[in-house]
Write a protein that holds these residues in place. Sequence first.
Motif, PDB file in Angstrom:
ATOM      1  N   LYS A  53     -53.795  16.440  33.625  1.00  0.00           N
ATOM      2  CA  LYS A  53     -52.790  16.406  32.548  1.00  0.00           C
ATOM      3  C   LYS A  53     -52.977  17.598  31.603  1.00  0.00           C
ATOM      4  O   LYS A  53     -52.010  18.154  31.083  1.00  0.00           O
ATOM      5  N   GLN A  54     -54.227  17.993  31.397  1.00  0.00           N
ATOM      6  CA  GLN A  54     -54.500  19.127  30.521  1.00  0.00           C
ATOM      7  C   GLN A  54     -53.935  20.434  31.068  1.00  0.00           C
ATOM      8  O   GLN A  54     -53.635  21.350  30.322  1.00  0.00           O
ATOM      9  N   ALA A  55     -53.759  20.484  32.406  1.00  0.00           N
ATOM     10  CA  ALA A  55     -53.191  21.689  33.025  1.00  0.00           C
ATOM     11  C   ALA A  55     -51.690  21.767  32.794  1.00  0.00           C
ATOM     12  O   ALA A  55     -51.083  22.814  33.021  1.00  0.00           O
ATOM     13  N   GLY A  56     -51.090  20.678  32.353  1.00  0.00           N
ATOM     14  CA  GLY A  56     -49.650  20.659  32.096  1.00  0.00           C
ATOM     15  C   GLY A  56     -48.875  20.243  33.333  1.00  0.00           C
ATOM     16  O   GLY A  56     -49.379  20.212  34.447  1.00  0.00           O
ATOM     17  N   GLY A  57     -47.644  19.917  33.140  1.00  0.00           N
ATOM     18  CA  GLY A  57     -46.791  19.497  34.259  1.00  0.00           C
ATOM     19  C   GLY A  57     -47.012  18.034  34.627  1.00  0.00           C
ATOM     20  O   GLY A  57     -47.649  17.276  33.902  1.00  0.00           O
ATOM     21  N   LEU A  58     -46.436  17.677  35.748  1.00  0.00           N
ATOM     22  CA  LEU A  58     -46.507  16.283  36.203  1.00  0.00           C
ATOM     23  C   LEU A  58     -47.471  16.074  37.368  1.00  0.00           C
ATOM     24  O   LEU A  58     -47.459  15.027  38.004  1.00  0.00           O
ATOM     25  N   PHE A  59     -48.281  17.086  37.663  1.00  0.00           N
ATOM     26  CA  PHE A  59     -49.215  16.979  38.778  1.00  0.00           C
ATOM     27  C   PHE A  59     -50.159  15.786  38.617  1.00  0.00           C
ATOM     28  O   PHE A  59     -50.566  15.165  39.609  1.00  0.00           O
ATOM     29  N   TRP A  60     -50.478  15.427  37.412  1.00  0.00           N
ATOM     30  CA  TRP A  60     -51.393  14.312  37.138  1.00  0.00           C
ATOM     31  C   TRP A  60     -50.888  12.987  37.715  1.00  0.00           C
ATOM     32  O   TRP A  60     -51.671  12.096  38.021  1.00  0.00           O
ATOM     33  N   THR A  61     -49.566  12.850  37.897  1.00  0.00           N
ATOM     34  CA  THR A  61     -49.006  11.578  38.380  1.00  0.00           C
ATOM     35  C   THR A  61     -49.450  11.245  39.808  1.00  0.00           C
ATOM     36  O   THR A  61     -49.402  10.093  40.210  1.00  0.00           O
ATOM     37  N   PHE A  62     -49.905  12.263  40.565  1.00  0.00           N
ATOM     38  CA  PHE A  62     -50.401  11.990  41.909  1.00  0.00           C
ATOM     39  C   PHE A  62     -51.670  11.125  41.874  1.00  0.00           C
ATOM     40  O   PHE A  62     -52.013  10.496  42.864  1.00  0.00           O
ATOM     41  N   GLY A  63     -52.339  11.099  40.775  1.00  0.00           N
ATOM     42  CA  GLY A  63     -53.530  10.262  40.639  1.00  0.00           C
ATOM     43  C   GLY A  63     -53.210   8.793  40.419  1.00  0.00           C
ATOM     44  O   GLY A  63     -54.083   7.937  40.575  1.00  0.00           O
ATOM     45  N   LEU A  64     -51.959   8.496  40.067  1.00  0.00           N
ATOM     46  CA  LEU A  64     -51.592   7.103  39.803  1.00  0.00           C
ATOM     47  C   LEU A  64     -51.787   6.209  41.023  1.00  0.00           C
ATOM     48  O   LEU A  64     -52.214   5.061  40.894  1.00  0.00           O
ATOM     49  N   ILE A  65     -51.490   6.736  42.201  1.00  0.00           N
ATOM     50  CA  ILE A  65     -51.656   5.904  43.398  1.00  0.00           C
ATOM     51  C   ILE A  65     -53.131   5.572  43.625  1.00  0.00           C
ATOM     52  O   ILE A  65     -53.481   4.434  43.958  1.00  0.00           O
ATOM     53  N   HIS A  66     -54.013   6.529  43.394  1.00  0.00           N
ATOM     54  CA  HIS A  66     -55.445   6.272  43.563  1.00  0.00           C
ATOM     55  C   HIS A  66     -55.968   5.306  42.492  1.00  0.00           C
ATOM     56  O   HIS A  66     -56.788   4.435  42.766  1.00  0.00           O
ATOM     57  N   PHE A  67     -55.465   5.474  41.286  1.00  0.00           N
ATOM     58  CA  PHE A  67     -55.830   4.555  40.208  1.00  0.00           C
ATOM     59  C   PHE A  67     -55.385   3.136  40.558  1.00  0.00           C
ATOM     60  O   PHE A  67     -56.151   2.179  40.410  1.00  0.00           O
ATOM     61  N   SER A  68     -54.163   2.997  41.062  1.00  0.00           N
ATOM     62  CA  SER A  68     -53.634   1.679  41.436  1.00  0.00           C
ATOM     63  C   SER A  68     -54.431   1.056  42.575  1.00  0.00           C
ATOM     64  O   SER A  68     -54.721  -0.144  42.561  1.00  0.00           O
ATOM     65  N   VAL A  69     -54.793   1.862  43.571  1.00  0.00           N
ATOM     66  CA  VAL A  69     -55.595   1.351  44.685  1.00  0.00           C
ATOM     67  C   VAL A  69     -56.949   0.872  44.175  1.00  0.00           C
ATOM     68  O   VAL A  69     -57.427  -0.205  44.563  1.00  0.00           O
ATOM     69  N   GLY A  70     -57.583   1.632  43.318  1.00  0.00           N
ATOM     70  CA  GLY A  70     -58.871   1.225  42.763  1.00  0.00           C
ATOM     71  C   GLY A  70     -58.783  -0.090  42.012  1.00  0.00           C
ATOM     72  O   GLY A  70     -59.630  -0.972  42.191  1.00  0.00           O
ATOM     73  N   LEU A  71     -57.752  -0.235  41.174  1.00  0.00           N
ATOM     74  CA  LEU A  71     -57.581  -1.502  40.456  1.00  0.00           C
ATOM     75  C   LEU A  71     -57.305  -2.649  41.422  1.00  0.00           C
ATOM     76  O   LEU A  71     -57.811  -3.764  41.235  1.00  0.00           O
TER      77      LEU A  71
END
Length: 177
Positions: A53-71
Amino acid sequence: MSDPWAGILDSDEVILWQGRPNASLDIGPANWVGFVFGLCFAGFAMVWMLLAKQAGGLFWTFGLIHFSVGLSVALSSLFWASWRRRYSWYTLTDRRAFIATDLPLQGRKLSFYPITEDSDLKIEDGVPPSVIFKTEYRPRKKGSYPVPIGFERIAEAREVYRLMRQVQRDAQTSDAG
């Protein structure tokens, strides 16, 4: 009124017992391992998302799937068995053991297991205990692993075990005669 067992039971098959498992939480060491692994997986994904997220843009949203799988891994390791038992029903006849489930999103499923003289019956201690009558082997990358099949966490475990032993004895005498 129609018989719900019509077309399922043999014409001379007799129901000996019906019941439901105790659906309360039963959390053991294996559950905690899955929970901790899931939390670590989700935590790593969270850190990655914050850095991306600090790099800017929406690239951080690709981590949502991994976060969801972990939960999902963390929560299912604690609650899945209890959830499955909540939607399960057991029936023992003079020939077979039936396990019925009606899980949300998965629908209804009815599995049956013949009780024969070769069935390996055992009682697993617990509060309440379980009666195991089959072991299935499920494949994995290297080999397989055993999965016990039975009537989990039932208050009448000793009585059901006795009934199953009687079914076994009856199967032996009918085969011998």
